[in-house]
Design an enzyme around this catalytic site. Structure first.
Site, PDB file in Angstrom:
ATOM      1  N   LYS A   1       7.111  32.816   5.299  1.00 29.43           N
ATOM      2  CA  LYS A   1       5.867  32.256   4.759  1.00 29.43           C
ATOM      3  C   LYS A   1       4.744  32.278   5.790  1.00 29.43           C
ATOM      4  O   LYS A   1       3.571  32.324   5.436  1.00 29.43           O
ATOM      5  CB  LYS A   1       6.077  30.816   4.326  1.00 29.43           C
ATOM      6  CG  LYS A   1       7.240  30.602   3.403  1.00 29.43           C
ATOM      7  CD  LYS A   1       6.950  31.134   2.037  1.00 29.43           C
ATOM      8  CE  LYS A   1       8.131  30.944   1.124  1.00 29.43           C
ATOM      9  NZ  LYS A   1       7.871  31.268  -0.239  1.00 29.43           N
TER      10      LYS A   1
HETATM   11  C1  PLP Z   1      13.782  31.482   3.078  1.00 27.05           C
HETATM   12  C2  PLP Z   1      13.315  31.973   1.756  1.00 27.05           C
HETATM   13  N1  PLP Z   1      13.836  33.094   1.265  1.00 27.05           N
HETATM   14  C3  PLP Z   1      13.465  33.568   0.066  1.00 27.05           C
HETATM   15  C4  PLP Z   1      12.533  32.922  -0.708  1.00 27.05           C
HETATM   16  C5  PLP Z   1      12.119  33.514  -2.013  1.00 27.05           C
HETATM   17  O1  PLP Z   1      10.887  34.165  -1.856  1.00 27.05           O
HETATM   18  P1  PLP Z   1       9.918  34.367  -3.091  1.00 27.05           P
HETATM   19  O2  PLP Z   1       9.608  33.007  -3.594  1.00 27.05           O
HETATM   20  O3  PLP Z   1       8.733  35.062  -2.535  1.00 27.05           O
HETATM   21  O4  PLP Z   1      10.665  35.164  -4.086  1.00 27.05           O
HETATM   22  C6  PLP Z   1      11.961  31.739  -0.237  1.00 27.05           C
HETATM   23  C7  PLP Z   1      10.944  30.987  -1.006  1.00 27.05           C
HETATM   24  O5  PLP Z   1       9.947  31.453  -1.380  1.00 27.05           O
HETATM   25  C8  PLP Z   1      12.330  31.276   1.038  1.00 27.05           C
HETATM   26  O6  PLP Z   1      11.758  30.193   1.546  1.00 27.05           O
HETATM   27  N1  LIG Z   2      10.596  29.200  -1.868  1.00 29.34           N
HETATM   28  C1  LIG Z   2       9.289  28.698  -1.837  1.00 29.34           C
HETATM   29  C2  LIG Z   2       8.802  28.279  -3.196  1.00 29.34           C
HETATM   30  C3  LIG Z   2       7.313  28.397  -3.306  1.00 29.34           C
HETATM   31  O1  LIG Z   2       7.017  29.748  -3.284  1.00 29.34           O
HETATM   32  P1  LIG Z   2       5.589  30.368  -3.058  1.00 29.34           P
HETATM   33  O2  LIG Z   2       5.880  31.660  -2.404  1.00 29.34           O
HETATM   34  O3  LIG Z   2       4.970  30.506  -4.376  1.00 29.34           O
HETATM   35  O4  LIG Z   2       4.792  29.460  -2.190  1.00 29.34           O
HETATM   36  C4  LIG Z   2       9.212  27.589  -0.803  1.00 29.34           C
HETATM   37  O5  LIG Z   2       9.893  27.713   0.189  1.00 29.34           O
HETATM   38  O6  LIG Z   2       8.497  26.641  -0.964  1.00 29.34           O
END
Ligand code: PLP
Ligand SMILES: N[C@@H](CCOP(=O)(O)O)C(=O)O
Length: 465
Positions: free
Chosen positions: A112
């Site tokens: 993120k």
């Molecule tokens: C460590 C981790 N892996 C995978 C995901 C899944 O990613 P996305 O929500 O972009 O599909 C998340 C949350 O978004 C996450 O925090």
């Molecule tokens: N897995 C995410 C969920 C929110 O996803 P986002 O990519 O839309 O911000 C988290 O870790 O919060």
């Protein structure tokens, strides 16, 4: 470059307007009206360039002059200056055709940070220019929250509220959020699931009066700028492994579908992406969708990969928009059917089309532990419970004609010490800047799963500020 809504009813916006708007006023998500495309020569020329230069080249067409190049370069350099690895997103080969891209060297140890470090700075730049303030309400299943708080803390133009599902994130994840005591940060532990948190955020956007009163904006991947920044690491991985002259596959642990959508976008922009593998845990709505063409809601169950405990993947709407030939009313009808009846079916012909690119794979908790253990013994790599799903999914699903597949390692194993230790016997250490995390004081409010109470809290803080 204009941004249009996946529901087809909202005004088209410029980059800065879409950045601040978050969700479109018709409830849809913004997308560029046309995908910018790089020629093979332009992609080849990215090889060997520093990560930040690749980011600049990838995001420039999306920003389209709204930020002058010199300022944009400064924002990008500054965004990645705090990453703990000189390569920023290092690539490691783990067997013949499979690589791992480590996306957890940023300040909060998850992928993120790649987008949110940029987003915080983009907000700051645009808000100062426009002399505006915003309120952010974000939903997190564990990782977006801390990355967004880290990016927005102490910024004068931003008040940020982060909702996490009470008791459903790891202790490290919770503490990363709740030990930040900056004046502009409020943490709320909601008595509900991540999907409830995300629904409340969307409901606040869809209440036009509330949205305008607080000047609401988004840090979740409903915000186009999140996806835009993530596209860059797919180009970086691709060119490092021979693109555009060699096709590349990606395996992505998936929850809200933002990360894998960024890979899809890279493909639309000219990167030769020949396979995308979506990995899920027992909350496998996406895996079931790709297997059957039918999206059917089940209750969310807590798992060892809590950040992926999601049933309503908001960015799936962006893919659906393309799958339904960019017909906003068809998207709206499909999503209404899903929200009202818990199900929608893609026509078989469109399902076959999506399967040309996508595959999917699920791992339950037991398999997740056993895979962490296996890879640790075989390769010495300690994966977190999300990243290992990408690696196992790649091994299971890589197609014969894909010469190189990159698995996205989305979190540092130290964010999930209990699961990792249970699987491997090793307790991964937190990096130095977080070594005292368990000694820091926490501050958060536990709240009923109640939209009115949430809105009242945001409004009352605003009046008191
Ligand atoms: C460590 C981790 N892996 C995978 C995901 C899944 O990613 P996305 O929500 O972009 O599909 C998340 C949350 O978004 C996450 O925090
Ligand atoms: N897995 C995410 C969920 C929110 O996803 P986002 O990519 O839309 O911000 C988290 O870790 O919060």
């Amino acid at each position: 470059m204009k941004y249009i809504s996946t529901r087809g009813q909202a005004d088209a916006l410029n980059f800065d307007e879409a950045l601040l708007a978050g969700l479109a006023r018709d409830g849809g998500l913004y997308l560029p009206e046309k995908w910018p495309e790089f020629s093979a020569e332009e992609i080849r020329d990215m090889a060997g360039k520093p990560y930040t230069e690749i980011v600049f080249r990838v995001v420039k067409p999306f920003i389209d002059g709204v930020i002058p190049d010199k300022d944009l370069k400064e924002i990008i350099e500054d965004s990645y200056a705090g990453f703990r690895h000189t390569a920023i997103a290092p690539l490691k080969q783990i067997n013949g055709r499979i690589w791992v891209m480590e996306l957890f060297h940023g300040p909060t140890l998850a992928f993120k940070d790649f987008a949110l470090q940029m987003l915080g700075r983009l907000f700051d730049y645009i808000l100062k220019k426009r002399g505006e303030r915003i309120t952010i309400v974000g939903a997190t299943s564990g990782d977006t929250g801390s990355a967004a708080i880290e990016a927005c803390r102490d910024r004068d133009q931003i008040d940020i509220y982060i909702l996490h599902p009470h008791g459903r994130v790891s202790e490290v994840q919770r503490r990363q959020m709740t030990t930040v005591t900056s004046h502009n940060v409020t943490n709320i532990a909601l008595e509900g699931t991540f999907d409830d948190c995300q629904d409340h955020v969307k409901a606040m956007f869809n209440d036009q009066n509330f949205r305008d009163t607080v000047n609401l904006s988004a840090v979740n991947s409903i915000n186009w700028a999140r996806i835009m920044s993530q596209i860059a690491y797919y180009f970086a991985a691709g060119v490092a492994l021979g693109a555009p002259d060699r096709p590349i596959g990606f395996s992505v642990p998936t929850g809200n579908f933002g990360n894998v959508f960024a890979a899809y976008a890279a493909g639309r922009m000219g990167l030769p992406v020949s396979q995308l593998v979506v990995g899920s845990n027992r909350n496998d709505i996406l895996t079931r969708f790709f297997e059957t063409g039918s999206m059917t809601m089940n209750p969310v169950e807590p798992s060892l990969s809590p950040s992926m405990d999601i049933q309503v993947s908001s960015n799936f709407e962006r893919l659906l928009f393309d799958l339904l030939d960019r017909d906003g009313s068809a998207v709206e009808a499909a999503l209404n059917a899903f929200r009202e009846g818990g199900n929608f079916d893609l026509e078989p012909e469109r399902h076959q089309r999506v399967l040309r690119l996508f595959d999917a794979y699920r791992l339950d908790d037991e398999q997740t532990l056993s895979m962490i253990s296996d890879y640790y013994v075989k390769t010495g790599e300690l994966f977190d419970p999300h990243s290992v799903i990408a690696v196992a999914a790649a091994e299971a699903k890589i197609r014969d004609d894909v010469p190189a597949m990159v698995c996205m390692a989305t979190a540092h194993p130290a964010k999930f010490p209990d699961a990792v230790c249970k699987a491997s016997g090793v307790t991964p250490e937190l990096p130095e800047h977080m070594a005292d995390l368990f000694d820091r004081e926490e501050k958060y409010t536990v709240m009923d799963n109640d939209l009115t109470k949430l809105k009242d809290l945001v409004l009352s803080r605003r009046r008191n500020s």
